[in-house]
Motif scaffolding. Sequence first.
Motif, mmCIF file in Angstrom:
data_model
loop_
_atom_site.group_PDB
_atom_site.id
_atom_site.type_symbol
_atom_site.label_atom_id
_atom_site.label_comp_id
_atom_site.label_asym_id
_atom_site.label_seq_id
_atom_site.Cartn_x
_atom_site.Cartn_y
_atom_site.Cartn_z
ATOM 1 N N ALA A 243 9.040 9.180 -1.643
ATOM 2 C CA ALA A 243 7.907 10.056 -2.264
ATOM 3 C C ALA A 243 6.884 9.418 -2.696
ATOM 4 O O ALA A 243 5.722 10.086 -2.775
ATOM 5 N N VAL A 244 7.219 8.303 -3.289
ATOM 6 C CA VAL A 244 5.802 7.641 -3.975
ATOM 7 C C VAL A 244 4.845 7.411 -2.880
ATOM 8 O O VAL A 244 3.465 7.485 -2.973
ATOM 9 N N ALA A 245 5.318 6.953 -1.573
ATOM 10 C CA ALA A 245 4.543 6.595 -0.569
ATOM 11 C C ALA A 245 3.908 7.831 0.075
ATOM 12 O O ALA A 245 2.552 7.714 0.187
ATOM 13 N N THR A 246 4.493 9.040 0.020
ATOM 14 C CA THR A 246 3.952 10.428 0.372
ATOM 15 C C THR A 246 2.834 10.819 -0.358
ATOM 16 O O THR A 246 1.679 11.222 0.059
ATOM 17 N N TYR A 247 2.963 10.580 -1.670
ATOM 18 C CA TYR A 247 1.843 11.256 -2.556
ATOM 19 C C TYR A 247 0.829 9.880 -2.970
ATOM 20 O O TYR A 247 -0.500 10.638 -2.763
ATOM 21 N N LEU A 248 1.006 8.982 -2.570
ATOM 22 C CA LEU A 248 -0.097 8.078 -2.443
ATOM 23 C C LEU A 248 -0.857 8.166 -1.127
ATOM 24 O O LEU A 248 -2.271 8.360 -1.142
ATOM 25 N N GLU A 249 -0.512 8.554 0.187
ATOM 26 C CA GLU A 249 -0.907 9.037 1.210
ATOM 27 C C GLU A 249 -1.879 10.361 1.179
ATOM 28 O O GLU A 249 -2.825 10.348 1.679
ATOM 29 N N ALA A 250 -1.058 10.959 0.479
ATOM 30 C CA ALA A 250 -1.812 12.424 0.317
ATOM 31 C C ALA A 250 -3.200 12.388 -0.572
ATOM 32 O O ALA A 250 -4.057 13.129 -0.609
ATOM 33 N N ASN A 251 -3.187 11.187 -1.487
ATOM 34 C CA ASN A 251 -4.342 11.260 -2.348
ATOM 35 C C ASN A 251 -5.109 10.052 -2.090
ATOM 36 O O ASN A 251 -5.775 9.393 -3.089
ATOM 37 N N ARG A 252 -5.136 9.521 -0.799
ATOM 38 C CA ARG A 252 -5.582 8.269 -0.575
ATOM 39 C C ARG A 252 -7.060 8.044 -0.958
ATOM 40 O O ARG A 252 -7.881 7.118 -1.149
ATOM 41 N N ASP A 253 -7.909 9.136 -0.637
ATOM 42 C CA ASP A 253 -9.409 9.294 -0.823
ATOM 43 C C ASP A 253 -9.678 9.172 -2.355
ATOM 44 O O ASP A 253 -10.834 8.787 -2.694
#
Length: 302
Positions: free
Chosen positions: A31-41
């Motif tokens: 889940a951490v990897a997913t929300y970091l990917e979603a907010n990469r910018d």
Amino acid sequence: MSPGNAHPYSWSAIINGYFDAEEIRRIGYPAVATYLEANRDTLGLPQARVTHVWAQEPEVAESIAQSTRIDYVVEQLEDLVGQVDAVILGRDDPENHVAMARPFLEAGVPIFVDKPLAITKPDLAYFAEQVAQGKFLMSCSSMRYANECRTAKTELAALGKIELVTAVGKKDWNKYGVHLLEAIFALLDDPTPVSVRHVGQPTKDIVHLELAGGVQVVVSLFMDIAPTFQLSVFGQQGWRLVEIKNSYSMFRDNIIEFIRSVEEGQSRLDFQKTSAIIRTVIGAKESLEQGGVVVDLTQSTL
């Protein structure tokens, strides 16, 4: 690291602007990897950088460093003193907080301690004493900065006089009660807690809290329900449901507040606000241990 708490990974990624999603998933935090990917910018805080890391297991420290581009892994916790401008103690096991924070408080190193700050009165008294001596300490749940609560706060006036707040979450009171309390207290401009009573049971925590002005609060934390963090606020003219979902945003804003505090030389969050919440957490724990008695929160000077 403490079990189940991925903040050393996620917070380092938010600050440094880099993360290894594959490694973070490998260690058990998809889940951490997913929300970091979603907010990469929006990753990366240019005014700060995580440069050093320590963990009780060297391989964990190496994993954190590799995952988030931290330059130095230190062998002993105390090795950080003199090498960094500030420290984030990213563990949510409060029984270890005094021992692990002490080297930095004694050395005058600004420190953020992950929630909950303490779970016993002596530990809270120690931190209060350090703050009274002018030491730099900041501690809170990131739910204090939840966007969902800040949006709701703009709508509170339309609800009329607030009579009741209910809150529901997953997991346990000792570690997660602070989340919901932080959200409630921030939403209501940090009212004074009057009394607290635990009317539930282990793994099914139900806590009744009275606030100054008569507002009643009921917080329920159940270990075996579907994951959620939600508040319902009931006024005389209306009500509002708040579901807190955006972990990334509240983590980022919390970290920014800590960095701003370091730049300004003192915590931007008044310790008395933290103390009121932790006293409530401890009071409910004591109530459960004493069979559900009402615990008066107005007598403490911490």
